[in-house]
Structures are given as C-alpha cells and as structure tokens.
Design a protein around this motif. Sequence first.
Motif, PDB file in Angstrom:
ATOM      1  N   UNK A   1       2.559  10.214   2.771  1.00  0.00           N
ATOM      2  CA  UNK A   1       2.086   8.880   3.170  1.00  0.00           C
ATOM      3  C   UNK A   1       2.914   8.395   4.359  1.00  0.00           C
TER       4      UNK A   1
ATOM      5  N   UNK B   1      -6.065  -1.577  -3.670  1.00  0.00           N
ATOM      6  CA  UNK B   1      -6.929  -0.398  -3.780  1.00  0.00           C
ATOM      7  C   UNK B   1      -8.137  -0.527  -2.869  1.00  0.00           C
TER       8      UNK B   1
ATOM      9  N   UNK C   1      -3.008   3.743  -2.128  1.00  0.00           N
ATOM     10  CA  UNK C   1      -2.974   4.616  -3.303  1.00  0.00           C
ATOM     11  C   UNK C   1      -2.044   3.952  -4.325  1.00  0.00           C
TER      12      UNK C   1
ATOM     13  N   UNK D   1      -0.160   3.701  -7.728  1.00  0.00           N
ATOM     14  CA  UNK D   1       0.317   4.655  -8.740  1.00  0.00           C
ATOM     15  C   UNK D   1       1.102   3.926  -9.816  1.00  0.00           C
ATOM     16  N   UNK D   2       0.394   3.425 -10.830  1.00  0.00           N
ATOM     17  CA  UNK D   2       1.100   2.740 -11.913  1.00  0.00           C
ATOM     18  C   UNK D   2       1.715   3.734 -12.878  1.00  0.00           C
TER      19      UNK D   2
ATOM     20  N   UNK E   1       4.621   4.881 -13.115  1.00  0.00           N
ATOM     21  CA  UNK E   1       5.522   5.856 -12.516  1.00  0.00           C
ATOM     22  C   UNK E   1       6.862   5.203 -12.211  1.00  0.00           C
TER      23      UNK E   1
ATOM     24  N   UNK F   1      10.496  10.952  -8.346  1.00  0.00           N
ATOM     25  CA  UNK F   1      10.104  10.438  -9.662  1.00  0.00           C
ATOM     26  C   UNK F   1       9.890  11.629 -10.563  1.00  0.00           C
TER      27      UNK F   1
ATOM     28  N   UNK G   1       8.631  15.154  -9.414  1.00  0.00           N
ATOM     29  CA  UNK G   1       7.858  15.021  -8.178  1.00  0.00           C
ATOM     30  C   UNK G   1       8.643  14.301  -7.085  1.00  0.00           C
TER      31      UNK G   1
ATOM     32  N   UNK H   1       7.879  12.421  -3.129  1.00  0.00           N
ATOM     33  CA  UNK H   1       6.919  11.997  -2.107  1.00  0.00           C
ATOM     34  C   UNK H   1       7.668  11.877  -0.801  1.00  0.00           C
TER      35      UNK H   1
ATOM     36  N   UNK I   1     -11.371   2.078 -10.009  1.00  0.00           N
ATOM     37  CA  UNK I   1     -10.475   3.180  -9.625  1.00  0.00           C
ATOM     38  C   UNK I   1      -9.279   3.327 -10.562  1.00  0.00           C
ATOM     39  N   UNK I   2      -8.725   2.206 -11.022  1.00  0.00           N
ATOM     40  CA  UNK I   2      -7.553   2.307 -11.889  1.00  0.00           C
ATOM     41  C   UNK I   2      -7.917   3.043 -13.184  1.00  0.00           C
TER      42      UNK I   2
ATOM     43  N   UNK J   1      -8.782   6.890 -12.233  1.00  0.00           N
ATOM     44  CA  UNK J   1      -7.564   7.611 -11.859  1.00  0.00           C
ATOM     45  C   UNK J   1      -6.693   7.886 -13.084  1.00  0.00           C
TER      46      UNK J   1
ATOM     47  N   UNK K   1       1.501  11.415 -16.767  1.00  0.00           N
ATOM     48  CA  UNK K   1       1.239  12.067 -15.479  1.00  0.00           C
ATOM     49  C   UNK K   1       2.316  11.741 -14.459  1.00  0.00           C
ATOM     50  N   UNK K   2       2.618  12.703 -13.609  1.00  0.00           N
ATOM     51  CA  UNK K   2       3.603  12.481 -12.545  1.00  0.00           C
ATOM     52  C   UNK K   2       2.931  11.974 -11.287  1.00  0.00           C
ATOM     53  N   UNK K   3       3.755  11.729 -10.262  1.00  0.00           N
ATOM     54  CA  UNK K   3       3.227  11.198  -8.988  1.00  0.00           C
ATOM     55  C   UNK K   3       2.198  12.126  -8.366  1.00  0.00           C
ATOM     56  N   UNK K   4       2.479  13.446  -8.434  1.00  0.00           N
ATOM     57  CA  UNK K   4       1.556  14.398  -7.815  1.00  0.00           C
ATOM     58  C   UNK K   4       0.213  14.395  -8.563  1.00  0.00           C
ATOM     59  N   UNK K   5       0.291  14.216  -9.882  1.00  0.00           N
ATOM     60  CA  UNK K   5      -0.946  14.131 -10.673  1.00  0.00           C
ATOM     61  C   UNK K   5      -1.761  12.916 -10.251  1.00  0.00           C
ATOM     62  N   UNK K   6      -1.042  11.787 -10.050  1.00  0.00           N
ATOM     63  CA  UNK K   6      -1.734  10.555  -9.644  1.00  0.00           C
ATOM     64  C   UNK K   6      -2.321  10.704  -8.240  1.00  0.00           C
ATOM     65  N   UNK K   7      -1.539  11.357  -7.363  1.00  0.00           N
ATOM     66  CA  UNK K   7      -2.017  11.591  -5.996  1.00  0.00           C
ATOM     67  C   UNK K   7      -3.282  12.431  -6.010  1.00  0.00           C
TER      68      UNK K   7
ATOM     69  N   UNK L   1      -6.445  10.675  -7.114  1.00  0.00           N
ATOM     70  CA  UNK L   1      -7.104   9.820  -6.131  1.00  0.00           C
ATOM     71  C   UNK L   1      -8.102  10.578  -5.264  1.00  0.00           C
TER      72      UNK L   1
END
Lengths: 432, 266
Positions: free
Chosen positions: A8, A120, A125, A127-128, A130, A147, A150, A152, B71-72, B75, B191-197, B200
Amino acid sequence: MSEDQFDFDVTVVGAGVAGAVTAYLLAQKGLSVALIDRGETPGSKNLSGGVLYCRSMTTVFPDFFDQAPYERRISRNQLVFMTPESSVALDYADERLHRGGTAVTVLRAKLDAWLAERCEEAGVMVMPGTRVDGLRIDQGRVVGVRAGEDELNCRVVVAADGVNSFLCRDAGLRPKPASNQLALGVKAVVKLPDGQLESRFGLAPDHGAALALVGDCTQGVGGGGFLYTNRDSCSVGLVLRLDDLVRQGLRSVDLFDHLLAHPLLERYLADGQLVEYGCHLVAEGGRAMRGQIVHNGLVVVGDAAGLTINTGFTVRGMDLAVGSAIAAAEAVAAAIAADDVSAAGLAPYETALDQSYVGQDMRTFAKAPHFMEGDRLYHDYGPLLADILFQIYHLDTSPRHRLMKVARSALKASPLRLTQLARDGWEGVRAL
Amino acid sequence: MNIVNIVVAYKYAPDPQEATVSSDGTVDFSRAKAVVSDYDAVAIGYGRRLATACGATLVGVCVGGPQSAKPVATKAALSRGLDRVVVVADDELETAGSTRTAQAIAAVVSQLGDVALVLAGDSSMDVAARMTPSVLAGLLGWPMLSDVETVALADGSAALERLTPQGVQSITVALPAVVSLTSEAWPVKPPGMKDLLAAGKKPVEIKSVADLGLTLADEGTVVSRAKLGGSARLGVVIDTSDPAAAAATLVEALRAAGALSEGGLA
C-alpha cells in the motif's frame, strides 16, 4: 525498495476518528490505503462516547448531519460544582448551538463503524480484527508494519493507535507518559425508560445536554465527571487523574458508585438500565505530552499525538483528531507525490498542525493541565459556592445579610483564602 | 480426483455474546454486531483443506438481509479461506428461517453446478435450530450427515467419521452430500493481514430472491417470544476480602440453593 514491493502507499494503524478520517482523505486523493484495527469491528475497542465538536468533521463529510449516526445536537451545557448534598450549576442553553450544529453526542461503536464504511466506499482496505505488533524499521526509516506472521510494506505509516500508542513508544518517539499526564476514564451508558430523557433534561427532540461535573463527584481526586444525553440513553462517567487516584488510595469503582448515588445523578438516571460500561486511559498532558509526531516514513495523529484539551468547560479530543487527520492527509499525500517520505518530507504535517486550530488551541490552553491539577478546584470551591447560595436561599427567620457579607463569611468558614481565590482566578483566566 | 466445487454455507449473524438480557428476561439482539461465527469458521477452514487437497474451488454461500452483502461481511468470510462467495442478500430474507434459507442455498448450489459437497458448521450462532443443512439436503435430494468430525474425499464418494451418542461411526457416502461438522472438527485461528488482503481481491457475487427466481415458502409467523425464564436473582453479595472464606460461603450458598450436589454441579 522498488515500486511493486509496496502493498500500500499508506498503512493507517487504528480505526478511530483520527485514523479513519486520515485513511478516508488519503483514499480520496487516489492513494492506496490500508486501515488496520485490532477490534473485530472498528469502534469495538473504543470507549469514548462523548461530545464531538463537529465543525471539522462536517468539512470532511458535508453530509455528516444527514448520514452520520450521531445521537443529539448539544444545545445545553452545564458546569456543575457538587458537594455531597448540593450542586451549583452554570446552566447555559442556546438555540444558536443547536442551529449551528456545533457539537453532537456520539456513541463511538456506531460512529466508528460508520466511518469505516465511508472508508471502504472511498476504496480503503479496512482490516479489522488485526493487532499490529510493531513497526518495520529499515535503516532508521519506517517501511511497514508487522502483525503476527504477516508484514505489510508501505511508503508511510500513520500511527493512530490511541493514547497508549505502542507504535510511537516502540519507535522511541515518545517516552511512556507520566502518571500526571494520564487519567482513567470510567464510563457507563444508561438507557432511560422510554420518553423520559427529554422530559428529565428539559430537551426538545434532537436537542442534547452536556454536563461537566466538578467536586464531590471525584471525592477530591483531580478530574471530573460528565453526563451526556444520547438518543435514549445517557453516557455518565468520571475522568480521574491517575497520580492523584493512586496517591489518595481510592478505587475508581467506588468513586463511580458514589457519583451515581448523588441526588442530582440519581434523579436523572432513575430506573435506567445499564447497557454498557468500561474504562480507558485518557491523555491529559496537553501540549507537553505530544512528543515527536513526524519521523522517517511515519506520522502520528489524534490521541497518539497527545491531542486532547480539557478546560473544565469542554473536553476535546475527537475534533482535534479530525484536525490532525486533515493536516496529516495533506502532508502525506504531498510527500508521496514528491517521493520524499523522510522526516523532512513529512515535516509540513507538523507545521500545518501547529498553524491549524488544533495547534493554536493546544497552545492557548497549554497551561490548563497545570491549572486543573490544583487541588482546591476539586475540594473547596463546591462547598464555598453551595454555602453562599444556602445563606441566600435558606430563609430561617434569622436576619439576612447583604451578599458581600454572606460571601465573606462563607469564605472565612472555607479553607480557601482570598489570596488563593485571587490567584486561582488569575491562573484560571490565564490558562483557560 | 475430479471435484470441481465445494460449497460452505455460512451465516452472517449477530453475536450472542453481545446480546443483552434485561432484568425482565427480554433478550435484545439489536446492539449485537454481526459476525461470521466460529462454527462457520470451522466449516470454512475444513473446506479449505479439502479443496486445496483436491484442487476444487471453495465457494461460500450466505443467505440473509442486505448487511450480509456488505464488504465487511464478505471479507470476514473470504479471509477465512474461501475462494469466492455468493451472497443471497434481500430484505425478504432478513428474518428467514431454516426453510427459506435452505431454499436460497439450494438455488445457488443448483446454479453453480458441479458441487460435490456442501459443508456447514454445527449450528447458527443466533438461532441454533440445526435444521438448515437437513432442509437443504431434502430440497436437493442429497444425503445429509450431521456431527461429522472428519471427511476424506475420494472419487464420487466420501469417508466420514461421525460423532454419535453411542460413539464414533465410520460412514462411506456417495457424493454429492450435505455435511455439518462438529465445532471441534477444525482448529480455528484468526485470519492474518495477508488473508484479509487476499479477501479484498476475491470475487463476490450478490443475488436477490428475484435473481434466483425463488418463490419463498411460507414459514409461519412468529406470534410472540417467551422471555427468558429462570428464577429471579437473589441479590446475595459475598464479601471477598478473605478469598478462602468467600469461596466457602459461595459453596454453601450454591449448595443451599440446590445448584450443587455432593458430586459437584447438580
């Protein structure tokens, strides 16, 4: 790092008001933005439910009053000095406040969820659920976040992770706050029986009241209480300065029960049902607490930057969060466009913040925290005011005295001295 | 193995942990936020493993009101490991019961085609009627097996282990089939950040009742809901300044109230 290694342009940590507004504005400028929050839904880790002075919010969201889930527009403000049996209030109601939409009460669980939805829609993007464990730092530059397993990668990280801002502390941008710079906020939301709220507070539909409470409500601990009207419930609570609370050996839960038992509160909240409660740290240090808010690849906004002002009359945080978000979004977008996200490239954020109403108000009220630390404010003024008014209204067939004499004898009976009164008056005028 | 699609039926439902029970026994879900429950996460996680092993596509199917398509919501489901989702989101389905929900899922499964297996969690979190998978299987004309712990897919059939009060049953069943898993079948992890990414970027298909050409069945009308019963609170407060004495007092009080027997909990 080459272009395609970035996940990002910007990662915003914390989906409160500061973080969500920053993310929204950056996405509107066409940048790719991630908004991370540790709550399962944005707002779920938030406790603040209070008064939002919303002029800056309406510049970001012109449709705020039509679309946002606010509770009531505040048109009545009270400053109440309390003793165990009495309350002396400065009661100010003004239609202009309602018409202008100066301030609204909000419940953050609703407001933050709404902000996240706006984000959104703007392409952020979100990301809740987390929890960011830390920053990724490469050769003195912040290059992303970690995190769990992972990572970013991004050009700029925006730390909007609240009063405790572990990100800032980890990056060495800010020392752990001193305990006199922190307060413990205790809050409950009490639902009133149907139709009771407006009659009890004397409010028209959509009008709201905000009461700031001083004195017996904290049993002399530095801080104060508050009572705000939501749509059909009240937010009631205390803000207790940590150092004083510990020194006096009092427990927040006892003080809170004591507050609820006060005749004034008891009448407002009678037959109410407790819907939620909790506690949270509040930044009270003012300008002195801010620390460094710009770093290579990082800017700090909102509570994380120590942006709160408590003047006794008004307690502000969310409007300052919005102001810092506006300044940060401008500067971050410009820095990315200029391909310089170093501390120097991001420095215009700090300049813009200082020049905005946020920086100006933080300077104007820089002495407020020190003034509010004075013990007399919490111990002595409530009884003094109540005693004077008691002498005026309590006619018991004894001969009356003129006001000046009543005041002088009440002052004599109070531990307060005239010189202290003068000094507090002078300091108060200078600080507030 | 030639398996094209595996479907996981999930629900975006209010979290009972956030429901409140008022002093008069009324249960209020209005403040409870919707989530993909851990039961459904078990089915998605298990489905992910099966789909990856046999190269199938893992499709989530959700039925509910308009907020299930936000979306929430999608996702949250996709980040658990689905490849894509189909959401039947319609005002008419806001309060759908097992029958209407199963009708909508059956219509999506038929449209998808080539579905070898429909997985479901133990139950929905908010209603917990444990009926939807059975009604779905009935509508599809497929076998339905509940309380399944393990699934091993083969060509045209599956070997299952199923928990029953009598013990574990080993079953072989011809596919396609509907299977509901126990809550222990898969260790759920957030889920991790990559999963959330990744979530999307996955495809989301939103359909209405009209899109599916469905005629929703009559499910009857809820006339009233009983309030939660149970005896009124006694309001006994035990002083905890001496923890050992407090524990003894608590045990005594519970025993006196008949909540404890000599063996332990009554």
